[in-house]
Motif scaffolding. Sequence first.
Motif, short mmCIF file in Angstrom:
data_model
loop_
_atom_site.label_atom_id
_atom_site.label_comp_id
_atom_site.label_asym_id
_atom_site.label_seq_id
_atom_site.Cartn_x
_atom_site.Cartn_y
_atom_site.Cartn_z
N ARG A 153 16.71 7.53 7.12
CA ARG A 153 16.20 6.94 8.37
C ARG A 153 15.87 8.02 9.39
O ARG A 153 14.88 7.93 10.11
CB ARG A 153 17.20 5.95 8.96
CG ARG A 153 17.33 4.66 8.16
CD ARG A 153 18.44 3.79 8.71
NE ARG A 153 19.73 4.39 8.42
CZ ARG A 153 20.90 3.94 8.85
NH1 ARG A 153 20.95 2.89 9.64
NH2 ARG A 153 22.02 4.53 8.52
N SER A 154 16.70 9.06 9.43
CA SER A 154 16.45 10.12 10.41
C SER A 154 15.19 10.91 10.08
O SER A 154 14.49 11.38 10.97
CB SER A 154 17.64 11.05 10.56
OG SER A 154 17.96 11.70 9.36
N GLU B 190 5.92 11.92 2.83
CA GLU B 190 5.04 12.36 3.91
C GLU B 190 5.84 12.97 5.05
O GLU B 190 5.49 14.03 5.57
CB GLU B 190 4.23 11.18 4.46
CG GLU B 190 2.97 10.89 3.75
CD GLU B 190 2.21 9.74 4.41
OE1 GLU B 190 2.40 9.48 5.62
OE2 GLU B 190 1.43 9.10 3.70
N ALA B 191 6.89 12.28 5.44
CA ALA B 191 7.72 12.76 6.55
C ALA B 191 8.34 14.12 6.21
O ALA B 191 8.28 15.05 7.02
CB ALA B 191 8.81 11.75 6.88
N MET B 192 8.89 14.24 5.03
CA MET B 192 9.59 15.47 4.67
C MET B 192 8.65 16.68 4.62
O MET B 192 9.08 17.81 4.84
CB MET B 192 10.31 15.30 3.32
CG MET B 192 11.45 14.29 3.38
SD MET B 192 12.69 14.67 4.64
CE MET B 192 13.48 16.07 3.90
N GLN B 193 7.38 16.44 4.36
CA GLN B 193 6.41 17.54 4.36
C GLN B 193 6.00 17.95 5.77
O GLN B 193 5.50 19.05 5.97
CB GLN B 193 5.17 17.13 3.55
CG GLN B 193 5.45 16.99 2.08
CD GLN B 193 4.24 16.49 1.31
OE1 GLN B 193 3.11 16.67 1.73
NE2 GLN B 193 4.48 15.86 0.17
N ALA B 194 6.24 17.08 6.75
CA ALA B 194 5.75 17.32 8.10
C ALA B 194 6.83 17.71 9.11
O ALA B 194 6.51 18.16 10.20
CB ALA B 194 5.03 16.06 8.60
N ARG C 264 0.81 -1.22 0.00
CA ARG C 264 0.00 0.00 0.00
C ARG C 264 0.84 1.27 0.00
O ARG C 264 0.51 2.23 -0.65
CB ARG C 264 -0.93 0.02 1.20
CG ARG C 264 -1.99 -1.04 1.11
CD ARG C 264 -2.89 -0.97 2.29
NE ARG C 264 -3.85 -2.05 2.18
CZ ARG C 264 -5.12 -1.90 2.38
NH1 ARG C 264 -5.60 -0.75 2.77
NH2 ARG C 264 -5.93 -2.92 2.26
N LYS C 265 1.92 1.26 0.79
CA LYS C 265 2.75 2.46 0.87
C LYS C 265 4.20 2.03 1.04
O LYS C 265 4.55 1.36 2.00
CB LYS C 265 2.33 3.30 2.07
CG LYS C 265 3.01 4.64 2.14
CD LYS C 265 2.74 5.40 3.43
CE LYS C 265 1.30 5.70 3.65
NZ LYS C 265 1.10 6.54 4.85
N GLY C 266 5.04 2.42 0.11
CA GLY C 266 6.45 2.09 0.19
C GLY C 266 7.24 3.17 0.93
O GLY C 266 6.69 4.19 1.36
N TYR C 267 8.54 2.94 1.04
CA TYR C 267 9.37 3.87 1.79
C TYR C 267 9.41 5.26 1.15
O TYR C 267 9.51 6.27 1.85
CB TYR C 267 10.78 3.31 2.01
CG TYR C 267 11.72 3.50 0.85
CD1 TYR C 267 12.57 4.60 0.80
CD2 TYR C 267 11.76 2.60 -0.21
CE1 TYR C 267 13.44 4.79 -0.26
CE2 TYR C 267 12.61 2.78 -1.27
CZ TYR C 267 13.45 3.88 -1.30
OH TYR C 267 14.30 4.06 -2.36
N LYS C 268 9.34 5.34 -0.18
CA LYS C 268 9.38 6.64 -0.84
C LYS C 268 8.18 7.49 -0.46
O LYS C 268 8.33 8.69 -0.18
CB LYS C 268 9.46 6.48 -2.36
CG LYS C 268 10.80 5.95 -2.84
CD LYS C 268 10.83 5.81 -4.34
CE LYS C 268 12.15 5.19 -4.77
NZ LYS C 268 12.17 4.97 -6.22
N ALA C 269 7.01 6.88 -0.44
CA ALA C 269 5.81 7.61 -0.03
C ALA C 269 5.89 8.01 1.44
O ALA C 269 5.51 9.13 1.81
CB ALA C 269 4.56 6.76 -0.27
#
Length: 133
Positions: free
Chosen positions: A91-92, A11-15, A2-7
């Motif tokens: 990872r960070s 998401e993380a980088m936007q938040a 459903r959701k890979g590491y790129k997605a």
Amino acid sequence: MRKGYKAMLDEAMQAIVTLTPEQAAEHLNKPDVVFVDIRDPRELERDGLIPGSFHATRGMLEFWIDPESPYHKPVFAEDKRFIFYCAGGLRSALATKTAQDMGLEKIAHIHGGLSEWKKAGLPVQDWKPKDKK
């Protein structure tokens, strides 16, 4: 899948807040800032770490942050700013998003991780695990 590491990274980088190595270095040695190295011990032995960093392997992070966990580390309950890093910044970014989701508020990660930190000529110290002399 459903959701890979790129997605997840997108998401993380936007938040999360991302600092350049130079921006992060401005916080070195400040008593209200904790640099958190989430790499595994082999990486620390091989590449060293940012001086004064707290080592928290990525696999234990959620358990160490949660005050209800039997593995909780008191450093994560302190009113400090946490700057996470790994080898290359992937990872960070995920760790920072996780920590933020768990309630840490003053938190960021270093773009490009220790690799970019070193390229910028910033200080690195050897890692000496407590159980080694």
